[in-house]
Scaffold this motif. Sequence first.
Motif, mmCIF file in Angstrom:
data_model
loop_
_atom_site.group_PDB
_atom_site.id
_atom_site.type_symbol
_atom_site.label_atom_id
_atom_site.label_comp_id
_atom_site.label_asym_id
_atom_site.label_seq_id
_atom_site.Cartn_x
_atom_site.Cartn_y
_atom_site.Cartn_z
ATOM 1 N N VAL A 1 103.498 67.587 -17.514
ATOM 2 C CA VAL A 1 102.982 66.375 -16.863
ATOM 3 C C VAL A 1 103.022 65.191 -17.833
ATOM 4 O O VAL A 1 103.440 64.094 -17.463
ATOM 5 C CB VAL A 1 101.554 66.601 -16.323
ATOM 6 N N GLN A 2 102.627 65.423 -19.077
ATOM 7 C CA GLN A 2 102.682 64.354 -20.079
ATOM 8 C C GLN A 2 104.120 63.871 -20.301
ATOM 9 O O GLN A 2 104.378 62.676 -20.399
ATOM 10 C CB GLN A 2 102.092 64.849 -21.405
ATOM 11 N N ALA A 3 105.055 64.822 -20.374
ATOM 12 C CA ALA A 3 106.467 64.469 -20.589
ATOM 13 C C ALA A 3 107.025 63.681 -19.407
ATOM 14 O O ALA A 3 107.743 62.691 -19.594
ATOM 15 C CB ALA A 3 107.289 65.736 -20.821
ATOM 16 N N LEU A 4 106.698 64.102 -18.186
ATOM 17 C CA LEU A 4 107.165 63.387 -16.997
ATOM 18 C C LEU A 4 106.613 61.965 -16.961
ATOM 19 O O LEU A 4 107.340 61.002 -16.665
ATOM 20 C CB LEU A 4 106.759 64.145 -15.729
ATOM 21 N N ARG A 5 105.340 61.817 -17.269
ATOM 22 C CA ARG A 5 104.740 60.477 -17.294
ATOM 23 C C ARG A 5 105.439 59.593 -18.318
ATOM 24 O O ARG A 5 105.667 58.410 -18.092
ATOM 25 C CB ARG A 5 103.249 60.573 -17.642
ATOM 26 N N GLY B 1 109.074 58.741 -16.973
ATOM 27 C CA GLY B 1 109.058 57.870 -15.800
ATOM 28 C C GLY B 1 109.996 58.375 -14.720
ATOM 29 O O GLY B 1 111.012 59.029 -14.990
ATOM 30 N N LYS B 2 109.658 58.067 -13.483
ATOM 31 C CA LYS B 2 110.385 58.571 -12.315
ATOM 32 C C LYS B 2 111.891 58.334 -12.397
ATOM 33 O O LYS B 2 112.700 59.210 -12.089
ATOM 34 C CB LYS B 2 109.814 57.908 -11.063
ATOM 35 N N GLU B 3 112.297 57.133 -12.832
ATOM 36 C CA GLU B 3 113.721 56.769 -12.833
ATOM 37 C C GLU B 3 114.533 57.507 -13.892
ATOM 38 O O GLU B 3 115.760 57.510 -13.842
ATOM 39 C CB GLU B 3 113.878 55.241 -13.051
ATOM 40 N N LYS C 1 100.869 73.807 -7.928
ATOM 41 C CA LYS C 1 99.467 73.878 -7.505
ATOM 42 C C LYS C 1 98.612 72.834 -8.227
ATOM 43 O O LYS C 1 97.788 72.139 -7.612
ATOM 44 C CB LYS C 1 98.925 75.280 -7.774
ATOM 45 N N ASP C 2 98.816 72.714 -9.545
ATOM 46 C CA ASP C 2 97.949 71.850 -10.352
ATOM 47 C C ASP C 2 98.292 70.363 -10.239
ATOM 48 O O ASP C 2 97.500 69.519 -10.663
ATOM 49 C CB ASP C 2 98.009 72.270 -11.829
ATOM 50 N N THR C 3 99.477 70.035 -9.712
ATOM 51 C CA THR C 3 99.858 68.617 -9.604
ATOM 52 C C THR C 3 99.754 68.081 -8.180
ATOM 53 O O THR C 3 100.129 66.945 -7.926
ATOM 54 C CB THR C 3 101.296 68.383 -10.121
ATOM 55 N N ARG C 4 99.233 68.883 -7.270
ATOM 56 C CA ARG C 4 99.227 68.448 -5.873
ATOM 57 C C ARG C 4 98.359 67.216 -5.634
ATOM 58 O O ARG C 4 98.568 66.489 -4.663
ATOM 59 C CB ARG C 4 98.809 69.589 -4.939
ATOM 60 N N PHE C 5 97.386 66.971 -6.520
ATOM 61 C CA PHE C 5 96.556 65.771 -6.392
ATOM 62 C C PHE C 5 96.951 64.714 -7.424
ATOM 63 O O PHE C 5 96.215 63.751 -7.639
ATOM 64 C CB PHE C 5 95.070 66.123 -6.555
ATOM 65 N N SER C 6 98.097 64.928 -8.059
ATOM 66 C CA SER C 6 98.593 63.979 -9.057
ATOM 67 C C SER C 6 99.355 62.853 -8.362
ATOM 68 O O SER C 6 99.370 62.748 -7.139
ATOM 69 C CB SER C 6 99.501 64.720 -10.035
ATOM 70 N N VAL C 7 100.001 62.004 -9.152
ATOM 71 C CA VAL C 7 100.851 60.940 -8.594
ATOM 72 C C VAL C 7 101.928 61.589 -7.725
ATOM 73 O O VAL C 7 102.475 62.637 -8.092
ATOM 74 C CB VAL C 7 101.500 60.138 -9.751
ATOM 75 N N ASP C 8 102.244 60.951 -6.598
ATOM 76 C CA ASP C 8 103.174 61.545 -5.623
ATOM 77 C C ASP C 8 104.492 61.989 -6.243
ATOM 78 O O ASP C 8 104.968 63.101 -5.993
ATOM 79 C CB ASP C 8 103.452 60.552 -4.489
ATOM 80 N N TYR D 1 104.278 65.172 -8.290
ATOM 81 C CA TYR D 1 104.141 66.342 -7.420
ATOM 82 C C TYR D 1 105.491 66.728 -6.816
ATOM 83 O O TYR D 1 105.863 67.913 -6.770
ATOM 84 C CB TYR D 1 103.123 66.050 -6.318
ATOM 85 N N GLU D 2 106.256 65.719 -6.367
ATOM 86 C CA GLU D 2 107.590 65.983 -5.805
ATOM 87 C C GLU D 2 108.512 66.586 -6.858
ATOM 88 O O GLU D 2 109.306 67.486 -6.586
ATOM 89 C CB GLU D 2 108.197 64.687 -5.238
ATOM 90 N N MET D 3 108.400 66.090 -8.101
ATOM 91 C CA MET D 3 109.220 66.612 -9.203
ATOM 92 C C MET D 3 108.820 68.057 -9.517
ATOM 93 O O MET D 3 109.678 68.905 -9.792
ATOM 94 C CB MET D 3 109.040 65.727 -10.440
#
Length: 202
Positions: free
Chosen positions: A148-152, A155-157, A181-188, A191-193
Amino acid sequence: MQTMRDQIVARIDRQGAGKAFSAKDFLDIASRTTIDVTLAELAQDGTVRRIRRGLYDKPRVNPALGGELSPDIDEAARAIARRQKWKIVPEGAWAANLLGLTTQVPARIVYLTDGPNNEVPIGRRSISFKHARPKALAGLEGKIALVVQALRYLGKENVGSREVETLRAALTASEKRKLVKDTRFSVDWIYEMAKRIAEKAA
């Protein structure tokens, strides 16, 4: 019958080269004084290496050059966190590097923590522990928090098929399911990633 020293050495050997540890990692074996004396003796005879006061590792060796490699920064950070009873999560660029998403080691190695802000020199580098709000550390831990830290950080692009495949390879099937499961309430988009990364883990 193994002596306390033998038990400490056996545990160090089982953990393998590169693993960092402090006296607190052996308190189930002996008293603090006995452990401190044993680790000091082991450092003196070259069995272990003293990284800094109270922190040791069993150094990895470069097979080609025959010399000792620098301490493993992530191992050192985790040993410090265990000793201090801190929860830590590698931040941003360092998380991406640990997962193999980038080859560049960041100039500043940062860990989010529920402990205080702190700067700890390790060899020629230093580790920055940055106090984070409980919300920033809640729920996510271990490899999932790292992803999650690495994805943030990326960035999406900047997350394409190569990054997705790298993360798929880094996670076990159960870790992929936990990521979703753990990212379902994270930024959309995160979660899609997560669902993309876990596609082949069903």
